[in-house]
Design an enzyme around this catalytic site. Structure first.
Site, PDB file in Angstrom:
ATOM      1  N   GLU A 130       0.818  -1.215   0.000  1.00 55.34           N
ATOM      2  CA  GLU A 130       0.000   0.000   0.000  1.00 55.34           C
ATOM      3  C   GLU A 130       0.855   1.270   0.000  1.00 55.34           C
ATOM      4  OE1 GLU A 130      -4.159  -1.276   1.999  1.00 55.34           O
ATOM      5  OE2 GLU A 130      -2.544  -0.957   3.430  1.00 55.34           O
ATOM      6  N   CYS A 145       3.310   8.523   1.263  1.00 51.58           N
ATOM      7  CA  CYS A 145       3.844   7.564   2.227  1.00 51.58           C
ATOM      8  C   CYS A 145       4.084   6.247   1.486  1.00 51.58           C
ATOM      9  CB  CYS A 145       2.824   7.403   3.352  1.00 51.58           C
ATOM     10  SG  CYS A 145       3.316   6.201   4.580  1.00 51.58           S
ATOM     11  N   CYS A 152       6.595  -7.204   7.340  1.00 52.38           N
ATOM     12  CA  CYS A 152       7.724  -6.685   8.137  1.00 52.38           C
ATOM     13  C   CYS A 152       8.241  -7.814   9.011  1.00 52.38           C
ATOM     14  CB  CYS A 152       7.246  -5.515   9.002  1.00 52.38           C
ATOM     15  SG  CYS A 152       8.588  -4.634   9.831  1.00 52.38           S
ATOM     16  N   CYS A 156       6.238  -5.044  16.044  1.00 53.75           N
ATOM     17  CA  CYS A 156       5.880  -4.059  17.061  1.00 53.75           C
ATOM     18  C   CYS A 156       4.422  -4.316  17.436  1.00 53.75           C
ATOM     19  CB  CYS A 156       6.074  -2.656  16.508  1.00 53.75           C
ATOM     20  SG  CYS A 156       7.756  -2.391  15.905  1.00 53.75           S
ATOM     21  N   CYS A 159       1.374  -2.330  15.838  1.00 55.59           N
ATOM     22  CA  CYS A 159       1.365  -2.063  14.390  1.00 55.59           C
ATOM     23  C   CYS A 159       0.698  -3.179  13.598  1.00 55.59           C
ATOM     24  CB  CYS A 159       2.807  -1.865  13.914  1.00 55.59           C
ATOM     25  SG  CYS A 159       2.953  -1.674  12.134  1.00 55.59           S
ATOM     26  N   CYS A 383      -1.368   5.871  10.008  1.00 53.26           N
ATOM     27  CA  CYS A 383      -0.118   5.238  10.447  1.00 53.26           C
ATOM     28  C   CYS A 383      -0.387   3.907  11.119  1.00 53.26           C
ATOM     29  CB  CYS A 383       0.581   6.090  11.495  1.00 53.26           C
ATOM     30  SG  CYS A 383       1.217   7.605  10.904  1.00 53.26           S
TER      31      CYS A 383
HETATM   32  N1  SAH Z   1       9.197   0.386  10.079  1.00 52.69           N
HETATM   33  C1  SAH Z   1       9.431   1.764  10.105  1.00 52.69           C
HETATM   34  C2  SAH Z   1       8.663   2.469   9.040  1.00 52.69           C
HETATM   35  C3  SAH Z   1       7.165   2.338   9.176  1.00 52.69           C
HETATM   36  S1  SAH Z   1       6.619   3.851   9.739  1.00 52.69           S
HETATM   37  C4  SAH Z   1       9.130   2.311  11.477  1.00 52.69           C
HETATM   38  O1  SAH Z   1       8.570   1.589  12.277  1.00 52.69           O
HETATM   39  O2  SAH Z   1       9.510   3.440  11.745  1.00 52.69           O
HETATM   40  C5  SAH Z   1       5.129   3.536  10.421  1.00 52.69           C
HETATM   41  C6  SAH Z   1       4.943   4.518  11.557  1.00 52.69           C
HETATM   42  O3  SAH Z   1       3.617   4.307  12.052  1.00 52.69           O
HETATM   43  C7  SAH Z   1       5.889   4.219  12.686  1.00 52.69           C
HETATM   44  O4  SAH Z   1       6.271   5.372  13.384  1.00 52.69           O
HETATM   45  C8  SAH Z   1       5.044   3.366  13.553  1.00 52.69           C
HETATM   46  O5  SAH Z   1       5.538   3.314  14.827  1.00 52.69           O
HETATM   47  C9  SAH Z   1       3.704   4.036  13.429  1.00 52.69           C
HETATM   48  N2  SAH Z   1       2.604   3.179  13.802  1.00 52.69           N
HETATM   49  C10 SAH Z   1       2.544   1.831  13.729  1.00 52.69           C
HETATM   50  N3  SAH Z   1       1.369   1.384  14.205  1.00 52.69           N
HETATM   51  C11 SAH Z   1       0.670   2.476  14.589  1.00 52.69           C
HETATM   52  C12 SAH Z   1      -0.626   2.660  15.140  1.00 52.69           C
HETATM   53  N4  SAH Z   1      -1.426   1.640  15.359  1.00 52.69           N
HETATM   54  N5  SAH Z   1      -1.028   3.906  15.417  1.00 52.69           N
HETATM   55  C13 SAH Z   1      -0.223   4.967  15.160  1.00 52.69           C
HETATM   56  N6  SAH Z   1       0.989   4.859  14.619  1.00 52.69           N
HETATM   57  C14 SAH Z   1       1.448   3.621  14.331  1.00 52.69           C
HETATM   58 FE1  SF4 Z   2       7.555  -3.002  11.147  1.00 54.90          FE
HETATM   59 FE2  SF4 Z   2       5.341  -1.755  11.958  1.00 54.90          FE
HETATM   60 FE3  SF4 Z   2       7.370  -2.056  13.652  1.00 54.90          FE
HETATM   61 FE4  SF4 Z   2       7.602  -0.347  11.612  1.00 54.90          FE
HETATM   62  S1  SF4 Z   2       6.161  -0.177  13.313  1.00 54.90           S
HETATM   63  S2  SF4 Z   2       9.125  -1.858  12.283  1.00 54.90           S
HETATM   64  S3  SF4 Z   2       6.401  -1.426  10.035  1.00 54.90           S
HETATM   65  S4  SF4 Z   2       6.158  -3.716  12.737  1.00 54.90           S
END
Ligand code: SAH
Ligand code: SF4
Length: 403
Positions: A130, A145, A152, A156, A159, A383
């Site tokens: 996406e 974006c 991934c 996390c 996420c 995000c």
């Molecule tokens: N993997 C990289 C790039 C992805 S960025 C990283 O983690 O930085 C995606 C962004 O969205 C990151 O800052 C992540 O922490 C944030 N994110 C992930 N899940 C989210 C959620 N449920 N609500 C708000 N932000 C979220």
């Molecule tokens: Fe991967 Fe989501 Fe963690 Fe970014 S925030 S490193 S996309 S699992």
């Protein structure tokens, strides 16, 4: 050496170098397929200038043609060789026989009521990722974006992408292709020059995946996008977000000089270990040291610390104060992102009062701390909400298909 002795910068470099090699070797296991069509034509998008000159030489053409093609592909956005009017007809036909200037195909496109647009792109092998365009509310500009991986490896806990196993890395063609296809959708060709306003004015590598686990392809793609004779987007307008792959941060800073965003989300190792499991490998102190080393950081180009505000998990005033202590001395700003819910997650966003109180503490310490209200939430484009149905083929299945 006693364990309390300071680690020399040579030791840090040596350690980082071997870790970098390990990360790059692992990344190669998830390499994208070579971008060639079923009838054997080579994709030109995603090739560096040198590679473009090479493939032209291979078909008996002079390397200087690369400059001409580059202009048509990246400045004009033309995909059809017959529209490249400075190239003679016979050569157009020859190029068409050997090459293609493609785009990922658009599976679905949804536009949110706040005008955020989400694209689901399909690549040649059927995998999907996406891309989201987030227009500025006040001006004719906006951020694209971009995803760097399908799925991934990191997981996390907050996420949605993290619930999808890594399928594979995206190739340079697919990364540049996301931007070009998004631009097609707004008809923004030829590429605006210099300071001419652009609708698609910035890139954030904040889609699916961890860009620093696919560094080679991401770097190649960004170099293409920054090239002054093509799309010509300045490195100041590109931000890479990482969950904290410390050994690759130095490389990114030295080679690309783009802006850095750190997904911090917690100020103590015990909590960050849970929220961002990569923290067990590269704890907060190492992450902050890498930020201090990041060459592109200066007052005009601050490092962004992303901090998801999760109710009763990481949103206390004490944590805000600790955050300020951590970033002290760094050119930094803090993006506070209320947690975006997705199906299956138990976390909840912080309350308005908590958000306001946390933000105030950070601002009182002299740092910008905007609260990022979610965009495109109604279409799951905010995000951390991105996820596709793509799965990595089980080995048995792929062996069967190859047989
Ligand atoms: N993997 C990289 C790039 C992805 S960025 C990283 O983690 O930085 C995606 C962004 O969205 C990151 O800052 C992540 O922490 C944030 N994110 C992930 N899940 C989210 C959620 N449920 N609500 C708000 N932000 C979220
Ligand atoms: Fe991967 Fe989501 Fe963690 Fe970014 S925030 S490193 S996309 S699992």
């Amino acid at each position: 050496m006693p364990s309390s002795a300071p680690v020399s910068s040579d030791a840090v470099n040596a350690l980082n170098e071997s870790e970098r090699k390990r990360i790059e070797a692992k990344s190669a296991l998830f390499a994208p397929p070579t971008p060639v069509t079923e009838d054997g034509r080579r994709e030109l998008v995603g090739l560096s200038r040198e590679e473009l000159a090479e493939v032209l030489t291979e078909i008996g053409e002079k390397p200087f043609r690369a400059k001409q093609l580059w202009h048509w592909i990246y400045h004009q956005g033309v995909t059809d060789f017959s529209r490249m009017s400075t190239i003679a007809r016979p050569l157009q036909a020859k190029l068409e026989k050997h090459f293609i200037v493609g785009r990922p195909s658009l599976t679905t496109q949804q536009t949110s009521k706040d005008d955020t647009r989400k694209f689901l792109f399909r690549f040649r092998d059927g995998q999907e990722a996406e891309t989201v365009y987030i227009p500025d509310r006040r001006e004719d500009r906006g951020a694209v974006c971009i995803s760097s991986q399908v799925g991934c490896t990191l997981s996390c806990t907050f996420c949605h992408t993290g619930t999808q196993k890594l399928v594979r890395n995206l190739g340079a063609a697919e990364i540049v292709g996301q931007f070009m296809a998004a631009r097609d959708s707004y008809g923004e060709w030829p590429s605006p020059k210099g300071d001419t306003p652009r609708l698609l004015s910035t890139i954030v590598l904040m889609g699916m995946g961890e860009p620093l686990y696919n560094y080679e392809n991401v770097a190649k793609a960004m170099k293409i996008i920054m090239d002054g004779e093509g799309i010509a987007l300045s490195r100041r307008r590109i931000t890479l977000s990482t969950s904290g792959v410390v050994p690759m941060m130095d490389r990114c800073g030295d080679e690309l000089g783009i802006n850095l965003a750190i997904s911090l989300h917690a100020v103590r190792n015990d909590l960050r270990d849970q929220l961002v499991p990569l923290n067990r490998k590269y704890p907060i102190e190492e992450l902050m040291a890498a930020c201090h080393r990041y060459p592109a950081a200066s007052n005009s180009r601050r490092i962004t610390f992303e901090y998801i505000m999760i109710r009763d998990v990481n949103d206390s005033d004490a944590e805000a104060r600790e955050l300020v202590r951590l970033i002290r001395g760094l050119p930094a700003k803090v993006n506070l992102i209320p947690f975006n819910p997705w199906p299956g997650s138990d976390f909840r966003p912080s309350t308005r009062e908590r958000l306001a109180s946390f933000a105030q503490i950070v601002m009182d310490a002299g740092y910008a701390a905007p609260i990022r209200m979610p965009r495109g939430k109604d279409i799951l484009a905010a995000c951390g909400q991105l996820k596709t149905q793509s799965e990595r083929k089980r080995q048995a299945e792929s062996r069967r298909n190859e047989a």
